[in-house]
Design an enzyme around this catalytic site. Structure first.
Site, PDB file in Angstrom:
ATOM      1  N   ASP A 197      -9.755  -3.492  -6.096  1.00  0.00           N
ATOM      2  CA  ASP A 197      -8.883  -2.485  -5.384  1.00  0.00           C
ATOM      3  C   ASP A 197      -8.786  -1.153  -6.178  1.00  0.00           C
ATOM      4  OD1 ASP A 197      -6.919  -1.108  -3.859  1.00  0.00           O
ATOM      5  OD2 ASP A 197      -5.325  -2.491  -4.557  1.00  0.00           O
ATOM      6  N   SER A 252       0.909  -1.280  -0.066  1.00  0.00           N
ATOM      7  CA  SER A 252       0.140   0.085  -0.081  1.00  0.00           C
ATOM      8  C   SER A 252       0.955   1.268   0.130  1.00  0.00           C
ATOM      9  CB  SER A 252      -0.951  -0.223   1.199  1.00  0.00           C
ATOM     10  OG  SER A 252      -1.935   1.066   1.112  1.00  0.00           O
ATOM     11  N   HIS A 302      -7.541  -4.958  -1.608  1.00  0.00           N
ATOM     12  CA  HIS A 302      -6.504  -4.122  -1.002  1.00  0.00           C
ATOM     13  C   HIS A 302      -6.249  -4.525   0.577  1.00  0.00           C
ATOM     14  CE1 HIS A 302      -4.031  -0.580  -0.947  1.00  0.00           C
ATOM     15  NE2 HIS A 302      -4.148  -0.542   0.388  1.00  0.00           N
TER      16      HIS A 302
END
Length: 334
Positions: free
Chosen positions: A274, A120, A304
């Protein structure tokens, strides 16, 4: 609770120490098994959009990396926003990376075999650090970068994946923008305007359309739930509030080709469900267009954050374990 879960139980196969790299706290994981030479090293940068996450919350992942790849892993404890707004996180990560590269042998690591990676926003910071290090001729070059569903640009929040998965609970679009602005130390009342790209001047859209455009997304990723963007009036007020997000330290997809072509071999993971999927797809194209070798792993049933859930009691996805194995396969080729 997920980000700061209980630490992993002590791993008898690893030596774990909390150290400081030039005032930046780190946790280092060494395999205890004897080795003839120096090991591979990895600098891991955790996710959390720069406002949450911790070394403690990522101990299970780092233990698994060190144990399964027989590598020395360093997890960076960078300072968090909003108390420490962007780019403090980048500065801390860059400081730790430079220290590790300079002193790799002190930690039993081959300085020419160091990988940087993260998930991320940790993938974002890894990207930025890798880009900034390409001009450092006084340091060993990074051997590779591992980017797990990174955020890479704040120019277009209406790419197909942002439209298709804008309300996915793991990372809804409004929350990404809210936390991203919080990491910059900014408060914006009109998040809806930013969600519709009212913060981007037309000249900037045109300038970067060669790198950031729905037209560059492969057709198979646009078959559901996306449509051409609706033009909205430009807001000077939103631009002033958001303009720091256009710097390459926040939006590394905007880096020049001269920087991109010098980047190391890359492992890039994207997840279908995502909103950041298309950031990864666009960066993959830029890397490949500039001659960088890319290993791309697209998790068709992934959301995600799946990597964070690896070996997490009751929450682990099958795709979390499969994704970890893909990263390990990449490590074995380094």
């Amino acid at each position: 609770m997920v980000f700061d879960r209980m630490s992993a139980s002590q791993d008898s196969n690893l030596l774990i120490k909390d150290l400081v790299f030039d005032d930046v706290p780190v946790r280092v994981y060494w395999p205890k098994t004897p080795v003839a030479g120096r090991r591979r090293g990895m600098l891991y940068i955790h996710g959390g959009i720069g406002v949450m996450g911790s070394i403690r919350g990522y101990e299970q992942i780092c233990c698994s990396f060190a144990r399964e790849s027989d590598s020395v892993v360093v997890c960076v404890g960078f300072r968090l926003a909003p108390e420490h707004p962007h780019p403090i996180q980048i500065i801390d990560c860059l400081t730790a990376a430079i220290h590790f590269l300079k002193h790799a042998e002190d930690y039993g690591v081959d300085p020419n075999c160091i990988i940087i990676g993260g998930d991320s926003s940790g993938g974002t910071y890894s990207t930025v650090v890798a880009q900034e290090l390409v001009t450092r001729v006084d340091l060993p070059r990074l051997r590779a970068q591992v980017l797990l569903y990174p955020f890479l640009q704040a120019l277009d929040f209406n790419l197909p994946s942002y439209q298709q998965y804008h309300s996915i609970p793991a990372l809804p679009k409004k929350r990404v923008i809210h936390l991203g602005l919080r990491s910059l130390g900014k408060k914006v009342g009109d998040l809806g305007g930013v969600m519709k790209n009212a913060h981007v001047p037309e000249a900037m859209k045109v300038k970067y359309s060669k790198w950031i455009s729905a037209d560059l997304i492969p057709a198979e990723f646009k078959v559901k739930g996306s449509k051409p963007s609706v033009l909205v009036p430009f807001s000077e007020e939103l631009y002033e509030a958001c303009k720091a997000a256009f710097e390459t330290r926040f939006s590394p997809l905007l880096a020049d080709d001269e920087v991109i072509r010098q980047l190391p071999e890359t492992f890039l993971m994207t997840c279908e469900y995502d909103i950041l999927r298309d950031d990864g797809l666009l960066y993959r194209k830029r890397l490949e267009d500039n001659g960088v070798l890319v290993t791309w792993n697209h998790v068709k049933d992934g959301v995600h954050g799946i990597f964070l859930l690896f070996e997490h009691p009751f929450l682990e996805f099958q795709s979390s374990r499969e994704s970890f194995q893909c990263v390990m396969h990449f490590f074995q080729g380094i």
